[in-house]
Design an enzyme around this catalytic site. Structure first.
Site, mmCIF file in Angstrom:
data_model
loop_
_atom_site.group_PDB
_atom_site.id
_atom_site.type_symbol
_atom_site.label_atom_id
_atom_site.label_comp_id
_atom_site.label_asym_id
_atom_site.label_seq_id
_atom_site.Cartn_x
_atom_site.Cartn_y
_atom_site.Cartn_z
ATOM 1 N N LYS A 116 0.818 -1.226 0.000
ATOM 2 C CA LYS A 116 0.000 0.000 0.000
ATOM 3 C C LYS A 116 0.844 1.266 0.000
ATOM 4 O O LYS A 116 0.398 2.304 -0.494
ATOM 5 C CB LYS A 116 -0.941 0.007 1.215
ATOM 6 C CG LYS A 116 -1.756 -1.268 1.407
ATOM 7 C CD LYS A 116 -2.721 -1.502 0.265
ATOM 8 C CE LYS A 116 -3.345 -2.896 0.361
ATOM 9 N NZ LYS A 116 -4.057 -3.287 -0.850
ATOM 10 N N ARG A 292 -9.599 -6.961 -7.598
ATOM 11 C CA ARG A 292 -10.499 -8.122 -7.688
ATOM 12 C C ARG A 292 -11.934 -7.626 -7.818
ATOM 13 O O ARG A 292 -12.187 -6.426 -7.683
ATOM 14 C CB ARG A 292 -10.397 -8.915 -6.385
ATOM 15 C CG ARG A 292 -10.753 -8.023 -5.199
ATOM 16 C CD ARG A 292 -10.977 -8.709 -3.888
ATOM 17 N NE ARG A 292 -11.614 -7.824 -2.942
ATOM 18 C CZ ARG A 292 -10.997 -6.941 -2.165
ATOM 19 N NH1 ARG A 292 -9.697 -6.812 -2.216
ATOM 20 N NH2 ARG A 292 -11.682 -6.165 -1.364
ATOM 21 N N VAL A 295 -17.110 -7.646 -2.936
ATOM 22 C CA VAL A 295 -18.379 -8.107 -2.360
ATOM 23 C C VAL A 295 -19.525 -7.220 -2.859
ATOM 24 O O VAL A 295 -20.576 -7.703 -3.265
ATOM 25 C CB VAL A 295 -18.315 -8.063 -0.810
ATOM 26 C CG1 VAL A 295 -19.675 -8.398 -0.201
ATOM 27 C CG2 VAL A 295 -17.236 -8.995 -0.273
ATOM 28 N N ARG A 338 -25.111 -6.180 4.136
ATOM 29 C CA ARG A 338 -24.436 -7.477 4.288
ATOM 30 C C ARG A 338 -24.975 -8.155 5.541
ATOM 31 O O ARG A 338 -24.874 -7.591 6.641
ATOM 32 C CB ARG A 338 -22.931 -7.295 4.463
ATOM 33 C CG ARG A 338 -22.243 -6.660 3.280
ATOM 34 C CD ARG A 338 -20.755 -6.783 3.488
ATOM 35 N NE ARG A 338 -20.013 -6.015 2.498
ATOM 36 C CZ ARG A 338 -18.701 -6.076 2.353
ATOM 37 N NH1 ARG A 338 -17.979 -6.856 3.144
ATOM 38 N NH2 ARG A 338 -18.088 -5.357 1.438
#
Ligand code: MV4
Length: 448
Positions: A116, A292, A295, A338
């Site tokens: 990072k 990626r 969610v 969620r």
């Protein structure tokens, strides 16, 4: 076109990838651990392959097991989903060695933002604004103190190999910094196998905004606008929205341009997200990049009409994006809640069997979940059990539908975070759009 995809993940995202493959007419194989033998993606799959025992180090994180599973079943590609091996540069590289297409960016692009502190350098070089901070690893408390004095308190210590907020510590003065430095370092070493830390100015009362990008292998890059992800507890997102609640068209364009510029600098391909902090004055700062599918990708799909997982498969097949930035229109508003299987004041993950399950429906509702009645939740894995998404023409309608959907939902047999979600979604602060990074902390202080 890809012919056969190994789905190297579990739960709702395995199901999501399976569905995208079906719709594109691509064959797929669901890889599962012994603990997931009775899971919904395994039940719905045409073909499955066991990759090892329950603990993920011996299955979903086992590179040899996954590579051999892909080769044995005749797959030409691997979709890693999120978590597990999705941001593992070595896995991406090894897939290539075995002539398997890794459905994600190049190993090199993953590597350049995995650290990072390095990601900050790369993005600053590309012209993106970053917060004052260190761009070299901190080697000692003294070095941290020197840097903090220049940046000025409050500062935040972050693990360079971390991400998603794990291993972060805020220091409001030198005393706090020296007491937290070694703790942060030990945590980072234990969690990420690297004790490299960096420092940033800590921005209070801001918004955590992330921009979705899609990039093909022909140099075309688009952004799909932003998501608001400020409502987190223990640095886990629990409610997300698309688009952001207070992002003007002008700010959206500036954020989107910055995200595309960052992706370009990385020669990034496939689906990714750039995370920013946004203050009330409309200033924004790059924080980190996720390489990626996330969610929370579904709410962006609802407001843009773009099927992000299908696009990932098409991009990995070598196809050019079939749309340009000008074709992307954000329409309406979407919210995701969620649902986690957790219990107690410390939100421990739980196991148990679902004895009754009623999911909501009706206009504007989407459920991504691998739950079914009779499903025994295995130990070993993260506690996400369902994503409830609500779409409306505007934010108020999306909230109305979400409130209704949460009240329709019944999950018996395992404790879940449904009560917390109902409480937040029906609150006046949430309705007002008063969502900031300190939202949960402030609420829980008042509730206590
Ligand atoms: C920050 C920050 C303020 N200042 N960094 C959390 C997730 C991870 N990706 C980065 N996160 C943050 N980084 C600086 N320099 C605020 C957050 C943050 C947050 C912090 C405390 C409580 C809730 C939060 C929710 C979103 C973001």
């Amino acid at each position: 076109m890809l012919k056969k995809v190994l789905i190297a993940n579990r739960g709702e995202i395995a199901l999501r990838i399976l569905r995208a493959c079906r719709e594109l007419g691509i064959r797929s194989v669901v890889a599962y651990s012994e603990a997931d033998r009775d899971s919904l993606p395994v039940r719905l799959a045409a073909e499955t392959v066991c990759i090892g025992p329950g603990p993920s180090t011996k299955s979903y994180l086992s590179v040899p097991n996954i590579i051999s599973a892909a080769l044995i079943t005749g797959c030409d590609s691997v979709h890693p989903g999120y978590g597990f091996l999705s941001e593992d540069r070595y896995f991406a590289e090894i897939c290539g060695r075995y002539n398997l297409t890794f459905i994600g960016p190049s190993a090199d692009a993953i590597a350049r933002v995995a650290n990072k502190a390095e990601a900050r350098r790369v993005m600053a070089q590309a012209g993106l604004p970053i917060l004052p901070g260190t761009d070299e690893a901190l080697l000692s408390i003294e070095e941290a103190e020197d840097e903090a004095r220049q940046i000025d308190y409050p500062v935040i210590l972050k693990a360079a190999a971390g991400g998603g907020g794990r291993g972060m510590h805020v220091a409001r003065n030198e005393r706090e910094l020296s007491s937290k430095f070694n703790l942060a370092r030990a945590e980072a070493r234990a969690a990420f196998d690297s004790d490299e830390l960096y420092l940033e100015k800590f921005l209070e009362h801001c918004r955590h905004i992330e921009v979705q990008v899609l990039a093909d292998t022909h140099g075309n890059i688009v952004h799909l606008a932003e998501r608001e992800c400020s409502i987190q507890r223990r640095h886990q997102k629990i409610i997300e929205e698309a688009p952001g609640t207070s992002i003007s068209e002008e700010l959206r364009t500036r954020l989107g341009d910055a995200a595309v510029k960052g992706a370009e600098a990385l020669r990034f391909t496939n689906a990714g997200t750039l995370e920013f902090l946004v203050d009330d004055g409309g200033h924004f700062y790059f924080m980190e990049m996720n390489t990626r599918v996330q969610v929370e990708h579904g709410i962006t799909e609802m407001v843009t009409g773009v099927d992000i997982v299908k696009e990932q498969l098409l991009i990995a097949s070598g196809q050019a994006l079939s749309f340009t930035q000008g074709d992307i229109v954000v329409r309406g508003h979407a919210i995701e809640c969620r649902v986690n299987a957790e219990s107690g004041p410390d939100f421990r993950p739980v196991t148990g069997t679902v004895v009754e399950l009623i999911f909501p429906g009706g206009p504007g509702i989407r459920i991504d979940s691998h739950l079914y009645t009779g499903y025994a939740l295995p130990a070993h894995y993260d506690s996400l059990v369902a994503k409830i998404m609500a779409y409306g023409r505007d934010r108020d309608e999306a909230i109305d539908r979400m409130e209704r959907a949460l009240n329709e939902t019944v999950i018996e047999g395992i404790p879940s975070t449904l009560p917390v979600l109902r409480d937040i979604v029906s609150s006046r602060d949430f309705r007002r759009g008063a969502v900031h990074t300190d939202f949960i902390e402030t609420r829980e202080h008042h509730a206590a």
